[in-house]
Design a protein around this motif. Sequence first.
Motif, PDB file in Angstrom:
ATOM      1  N   ASP A   1       0.809  -1.214   0.000  1.00 41.82           N
ATOM      2  CA  ASP A   1       0.000   0.000   0.000  1.00 41.82           C
ATOM      3  C   ASP A   1       0.846   1.270   0.000  1.00 41.82           C
ATOM      4  O   ASP A   1       0.302   2.378   0.119  1.00 41.82           O
ATOM      5  N   GLY A   2       2.164   1.116  -0.112  1.00 41.56           N
ATOM      6  CA  GLY A   2       3.023   2.288  -0.251  1.00 41.56           C
ATOM      7  C   GLY A   2       3.528   2.878   1.042  1.00 41.56           C
ATOM      8  O   GLY A   2       4.179   3.938   1.024  1.00 41.56           O
ATOM      9  N   PHE A   3       3.265   2.244   2.177  1.00 41.80           N
ATOM     10  CA  PHE A   3       3.773   2.756   3.447  1.00 41.80           C
ATOM     11  C   PHE A   3       5.266   2.430   3.591  1.00 41.80           C
ATOM     12  O   PHE A   3       5.706   1.329   3.242  1.00 41.80           O
ATOM     13  N   LYS A   4       6.018   3.379   4.097  1.00 38.12           N
ATOM     14  CA  LYS A   4       7.437   3.163   4.342  1.00 38.12           C
ATOM     15  C   LYS A   4       7.568   2.226   5.546  1.00 38.12           C
ATOM     16  O   LYS A   4       7.212   2.586   6.672  1.00 38.12           O
ATOM     17  N   THR A   5       8.061   1.019   5.299  1.00 40.51           N
ATOM     18  CA  THR A   5       7.962  -0.072   6.257  1.00 40.51           C
ATOM     19  C   THR A   5       9.330  -0.677   6.531  1.00 40.51           C
ATOM     20  O   THR A   5      10.174  -0.750   5.638  1.00 40.51           O
ATOM     21  N   VAL A   6       9.535  -1.113   7.771  1.00 39.27           N
ATOM     22  CA  VAL A   6      10.747  -1.852   8.128  1.00 39.27           C
ATOM     23  C   VAL A   6      10.342  -3.126   8.860  1.00 39.27           C
ATOM     24  O   VAL A   6       9.437  -3.111   9.700  1.00 39.27           O
ATOM     25  N   LEU A   7      10.992  -4.231   8.519  1.00 36.74           N
ATOM     26  CA  LEU A   7      10.764  -5.523   9.170  1.00 36.74           C
ATOM     27  C   LEU A   7      12.007  -5.866   9.976  1.00 36.74           C
ATOM     28  O   LEU A   7      13.104  -5.994   9.415  1.00 36.74           O
ATOM     29  N   VAL A   8      11.840  -6.016  11.283  1.00 39.13           N
ATOM     30  CA  VAL A   8      12.949  -6.272  12.193  1.00 39.13           C
ATOM     31  C   VAL A   8      12.855  -7.712  12.701  1.00 39.13           C
ATOM     32  O   VAL A   8      11.835  -8.099  13.265  1.00 39.13           O
ATOM     33  N   GLY A   9      13.906  -8.482  12.496  1.00 39.01           N
ATOM     34  CA  GLY A   9      13.905  -9.852  13.021  1.00 39.01           C
ATOM     35  C   GLY A   9      14.685 -10.788  12.135  1.00 39.01           C
ATOM     36  O   GLY A   9      14.773 -10.583  10.913  1.00 39.01           O
ATOM     37  N   GLY A  10      15.251 -11.813  12.745  1.00 38.42           N
ATOM     38  CA  GLY A  10      15.963 -12.820  11.980  1.00 38.42           C
ATOM     39  C   GLY A  10      15.000 -13.785  11.318  1.00 38.42           C
ATOM     40  O   GLY A  10      14.063 -14.279  11.952  1.00 38.42           O
ATOM     41  N   LEU A  11      15.190 -14.038  10.057  1.00 37.39           N
ATOM     42  CA  LEU A  11      14.320 -14.951   9.308  1.00 37.39           C
ATOM     43  C   LEU A  11      14.635 -16.381   9.711  1.00 37.39           C
ATOM     44  O   LEU A  11      15.792 -16.798   9.752  1.00 37.39           O
ATOM     45  N   ASP A  12      13.592 -17.148  10.037  1.00 35.78           N
ATOM     46  CA  ASP A  12      13.763 -18.515  10.525  1.00 35.78           C
ATOM     47  C   ASP A  12      12.895 -19.454   9.693  1.00 35.78           C
ATOM     48  O   ASP A  12      11.672 -19.396   9.759  1.00 35.78           O
TER      49      ASP A  12
END
Length: 401
Positions: A27-38
């Motif tokens: 939807d165009g929101f400036k987003t950050v994903l924090v976390g180690g991918l498991d």
Amino acid sequence: MTEDIYDIAIVGAGAVGISAALAFARDGFKTVLVGGLDARRDGRTVALLNGSVRFLEALDVWPAISAEAAPLETMRIIDDTGSLFRPPPVAFTSREIGLDAFGWNIENATLVEKLTAAAKDYDCLTLLAQQATGFEVDEAAASITLVTGETLKAHLVVAADGRNSKLREIAGIEVKTWSYPQSAVTAILAHERDHRETSTEFHTRHGPFTLVPLPGRRSSLVWVTSSEDAQRLAALDDTALARAIERQAQSLLGAMRIDGPRGLVPMSGLSVSRFQSPRMALVGEAAHVFPPIGAQGLNLGFRDVASLRDAVVDAHDNGHEPGVDETLRQYQRGRDLDVRLRSAAVDGLNRTLLSGMIPADFLRGAGLLAISNIGPLRRVVMKEGVLPHVGAPRLMQGVAA
């Protein structure tokens, strides 16, 4: 990082957290994903019900996921409790409610891999493979402290960091936890006969024993039983465990062998006093945990994300940034009843199987007979099970905009 304010920060990179990142970035929101991918493989799968399929279609990730999943066209329930009021086996078909399938079954790890691959395609989505250790709120934004000591700011923080959520603890949101005298044995199986796209659930005195189709002559197992029996089963070698599973399944799919990783999961539950706090929303297992019965867990988490996305988009359309109080109040209203009803239904079914009391057996048997034989009731229950229509989030109604 402190100078960069994101619209949305998601903490937790499981399937729910990644799907939230995709939904907001889409939807165009400036987003950050924090976390180690498991993406560890532990023998666990998820049956993505129709509402979740529509959600993933809206995120443009469904074609990649469906290629690795198997359709669930028939759902069969067999009462194996030995009850005096044991109803005959009953089968529900997706065609009865106009669907090609109730849902699709896929390994959890494969689902996470496909969602992660899609997350790399968005310019407005930043992926930070770090852990969050702190959380603070002021009038303008929330601040997240990373394990490196750096901080980032966002107008709204989405806590998708699981049942032991650090952010939920910092926010002071009260939780209620409980446990059951059960554990679930999980495994991936190969078998002699075709499953015919049929999921079979045996109701036993110690909990449900469920076989769910995977592509080919393969199925996933969730065997909920007493903690002691689960430990005994988990200690068996692959050959002995496969024989035990075949016996419990009444040789329905013929000879079996273990064809993937195995797991052992203690049964427990968790509920929260509220689903939000200032500039924070809880989703997934940070907000609710209950036994793997009825394929509700991850599907409920996806509904959390889709519901929160609706609230954020509505706020944006009214000229507000994502973390305003009205956004969070709308999210609370949208999730409270749905989560509590689903949690109560799963808990109630599990406890009636364990009780062995004649009134509970009678009510469970009578309820299944009614659903089986009363056409309109049967269809309503099937539809509500795969896609709640009252208050369903827009992305789960096939609305892509």
